[in-house]
Design a protein around this motif. Structure first.
Motif, PDB file in Angstrom:
ATOM      1  N   ILE A 123       0.890  -1.163   0.000  1.00 38.72           N
ATOM      2  CA  ILE A 123       0.000   0.000   0.000  1.00 38.72           C
ATOM      3  C   ILE A 123       0.925   1.209   0.000  1.00 38.72           C
ATOM      4  CG2 ILE A 123      -1.671   1.351   1.308  1.00 38.72           C
ATOM      5  CD1 ILE A 123      -2.998  -1.083   0.401  1.00 38.72           C
ATOM      6  N   THR A 124       0.780   2.084  -0.977  1.00 39.07           N
ATOM      7  CA  THR A 124       1.723   3.190  -1.150  1.00 39.07           C
ATOM      8  C   THR A 124       1.024   4.415  -1.720  1.00 39.07           C
ATOM      9  OG1 THR A 124       3.774   3.852  -2.288  1.00 39.07           O
ATOM     10  CG2 THR A 124       2.359   2.311  -3.449  1.00 39.07           C
ATOM     11  N   ASN A 125       1.627   5.578  -1.504  1.00 38.90           N
ATOM     12  CA  ASN A 125       1.153   6.756  -2.222  1.00 38.90           C
ATOM     13  C   ASN A 125       1.944   6.916  -3.516  1.00 38.90           C
ATOM     14  OD1 ASN A 125       3.613   8.093  -1.566  1.00 38.90           O
ATOM     15  ND2 ASN A 125       2.715   8.995   0.263  1.00 38.90           N
ATOM     16  N   SER A 126       2.932   6.081  -3.719  1.00 46.06           N
ATOM     17  CA  SER A 126       3.763   5.926  -4.924  1.00 46.06           C
ATOM     18  C   SER A 126       4.720   7.079  -5.206  1.00 46.06           C
ATOM     19  CB  SER A 126       2.902   5.649  -6.161  1.00 46.06           C
ATOM     20  OG  SER A 126       2.263   6.814  -6.624  1.00 46.06           O
ATOM     21  N   VAL A 127       4.775   8.081  -4.356  1.00 50.21           N
ATOM     22  CA  VAL A 127       5.621   9.246  -4.615  1.00 50.21           C
ATOM     23  C   VAL A 127       7.107   8.892  -4.621  1.00 50.21           C
ATOM     24  CG1 VAL A 127       6.275  11.530  -3.743  1.00 50.21           C
ATOM     25  CG2 VAL A 127       3.881  10.842  -3.775  1.00 50.21           C
ATOM     26  N   ALA A 128       7.527   7.978  -3.761  1.00 52.31           N
ATOM     27  CA  ALA A 128       8.947   7.625  -3.661  1.00 52.31           C
ATOM     28  C   ALA A 128       9.357   6.507  -4.617  1.00 52.31           C
ATOM     29  CB  ALA A 128       9.282   7.233  -2.221  1.00 52.31           C
ATOM     30  N   ILE A 129       8.430   5.980  -5.392  1.00 53.72           N
ATOM     31  CA  ILE A 129       8.752   4.902  -6.325  1.00 53.72           C
ATOM     32  C   ILE A 129       9.422   5.491  -7.561  1.00 53.72           C
ATOM     33  CG2 ILE A 129       7.758   3.161  -7.855  1.00 53.72           C
ATOM     34  CD1 ILE A 129       5.726   2.595  -5.645  1.00 53.72           C
ATOM     35  N   LYS A 130      10.527   4.830  -7.954  1.00 59.35           N
ATOM     36  CA  LYS A 130      11.317   5.275  -9.096  1.00 59.35           C
ATOM     37  C   LYS A 130      11.282   4.207 -10.187  1.00 59.35           C
ATOM     38  CE  LYS A 130      14.284   7.694  -5.907  1.00 59.35           C
ATOM     39  NZ  LYS A 130      15.352   7.465  -4.980  1.00 59.35           N
ATOM     40  N   PRO A 131      11.592   4.584 -11.423  1.00 60.78           N
ATOM     41  CA  PRO A 131      11.576   3.592 -12.511  1.00 60.78           C
ATOM     42  C   PRO A 131      12.426   2.352 -12.227  1.00 60.78           C
ATOM     43  CG  PRO A 131      11.681   5.781 -13.438  1.00 60.78           C
ATOM     44  CD  PRO A 131      11.829   5.939 -11.933  1.00 60.78           C
ATOM     45  N   GLU A 132      13.514   2.502 -11.493  1.00 57.02           N
ATOM     46  CA  GLU A 132      14.346   1.324 -11.192  1.00 57.02           C
ATOM     47  C   GLU A 132      13.642   0.326 -10.263  1.00 57.02           C
ATOM     48  OE1 GLU A 132      16.270   4.762  -8.735  1.00 57.02           O
ATOM     49  OE2 GLU A 132      15.435   4.535 -10.739  1.00 57.02           O
ATOM     50  N   ALA A 144      -1.520  -1.360  -4.084  1.00 58.25           N
ATOM     51  CA  ALA A 144      -2.643  -0.434  -3.962  1.00 58.25           C
ATOM     52  C   ALA A 144      -2.059   0.959  -3.798  1.00 58.25           C
ATOM     53  CB  ALA A 144      -3.518  -0.800  -2.770  1.00 58.25           C
ATOM     54  N   VAL A 145      -2.469   1.860  -4.670  1.00 58.05           N
ATOM     55  CA  VAL A 145      -1.954   3.230  -4.625  1.00 58.05           C
ATOM     56  C   VAL A 145      -3.033   4.145  -4.070  1.00 58.05           C
ATOM     57  CG1 VAL A 145      -1.036   5.149  -5.973  1.00 58.05           C
ATOM     58  CG2 VAL A 145      -0.448   2.793  -6.597  1.00 58.05           C
ATOM     59  N   SER A 146      -2.694   4.832  -2.981  1.00 57.44           N
ATOM     60  CA  SER A 146      -3.599   5.815  -2.377  1.00 57.44           C
ATOM     61  C   SER A 146      -3.427   7.129  -3.121  1.00 57.44           C
ATOM     62  CB  SER A 146      -3.247   6.028  -0.905  1.00 57.44           C
ATOM     63  OG  SER A 146      -3.383   4.832  -0.190  1.00 57.44           O
ATOM     64  N   VAL A 147      -4.518   7.687  -3.597  1.00 59.91           N
ATOM     65  CA  VAL A 147      -4.447   8.942  -4.344  1.00 59.91           C
ATOM     66  C   VAL A 147      -5.213  10.043  -3.628  1.00 59.91           C
ATOM     67  CG1 VAL A 147      -4.040   7.917  -6.600  1.00 59.91           C
ATOM     68  CG2 VAL A 147      -6.381   8.219  -5.798  1.00 59.91           C
ATOM     69  N   TYR A 148      -5.243   9.972  -2.325  1.00 59.73           N
ATOM     70  CA  TYR A 148      -5.949  10.978  -1.555  1.00 59.73           C
ATOM     71  C   TYR A 148      -5.145  12.260  -1.504  1.00 59.73           C
ATOM     72  CZ  TYR A 148      -8.689   6.921  -0.343  1.00 59.73           C
ATOM     73  OH  TYR A 148      -9.458   5.808  -0.415  1.00 59.73           O
ATOM     74  N   SER A 149      -5.579  13.195  -0.706  1.00 63.41           N
ATOM     75  CA  SER A 149      -4.992  14.521  -0.760  1.00 63.41           C
ATOM     76  C   SER A 149      -4.694  15.071   0.619  1.00 63.41           C
ATOM     77  CB  SER A 149      -5.969  15.451  -1.478  1.00 63.41           C
ATOM     78  OG  SER A 149      -5.490  16.767  -1.452  1.00 63.41           O
ATOM     79  N   THR A 150      -3.847  16.081   0.619  1.00 66.77           N
ATOM     80  CA  THR A 150      -3.562  16.806   1.847  1.00 66.77           C
ATOM     81  C   THR A 150      -4.505  17.994   2.014  1.00 66.77           C
ATOM     82  OG1 THR A 150      -1.908  18.152   0.718  1.00 66.77           O
ATOM     83  CG2 THR A 150      -1.121  16.164   1.823  1.00 66.77           C
TER      84      THR A 150
END
Length: 166
Positions: A123-132, A144-150
């Motif tokens: 479960i991630t917000n995916s911001v720190a995921i890189k192509p590698e 599962a990608v959380s796309v909620y907001s601040t």
């Protein structure tokens, strides 16, 4: 209200002697120090290795816990992974009171689980995921990608509802 025909006998429903056939099939015998006993392997574990996050989402129930930005040490994580392997764990769910991918070496830890034939989910917000990371993520059971907001307005636009009004 349930009719007498529809009442549930909780002593039967919640009987600790009940066992699912699948668990009985996969049970193993293990020496627990006092002799060999029947035991069931750990099926799935939710692993929270950090409470830090790169977001501050307004919906997050871990807000206060996230403030301390705590993280498990490398030694504790590697020992936990070793223990999970030894227990015969089938799946690990990476989640928690923070963003699991903000932890240094998160990908190395996940790869270690995969190499032990343990299914990994994230479960991630995916911001720190890189192509590698893509080849590794392709080996996960699910992501599962959380796309909620601040911001409340953006959150309402994303989820289509106002969960903040009483």
């Amino acid at each position: 209200m349930l009719s007498s025909q529809n009442q549930v006998n909780l002593s039967i429903l919640l009987n600790p002697a009940k066992i699912l056939p699948h668990y009985e099939y996969i049970s193993t015998k293990v020496d627990m120090g006092g002799g060999i006993v029947n035991t069931l392997p750990t099926i799935a574990v939710e692993f929270h290795w950090c409470a830090s996050c790169n977001y501050n989402c307004i919906h997050c129930s871990y807000g206060q816990r996230r403030q301390n930005k705590s993280r498990l040490s490398h030694e504790i994580i590697t020992q936990t992974i070793a223990d999970l392997k030894e227990l015969g764990t089938k799946a690990v769910y990476l989640s928690g009171g923070g963003e699991p991918t903000t932890l240094s070496k998160w990908d190395t830890y996940a790869q270690s689980l995969i190499e032990a034939n343990i299914e990994v989910a994230l479960i991630t917000n995916s911001v720190a995921i890189k192509p590698e990371h893509y080849p590794l993520l392709g080996q996960f059971n699910y992501i599962a990608v959380s796309v909620y907001s601040t911001k409340e307005e953006q959150y309402k636009a994303i989820v289509g509802s106002n969960h903040f009004s009483g």
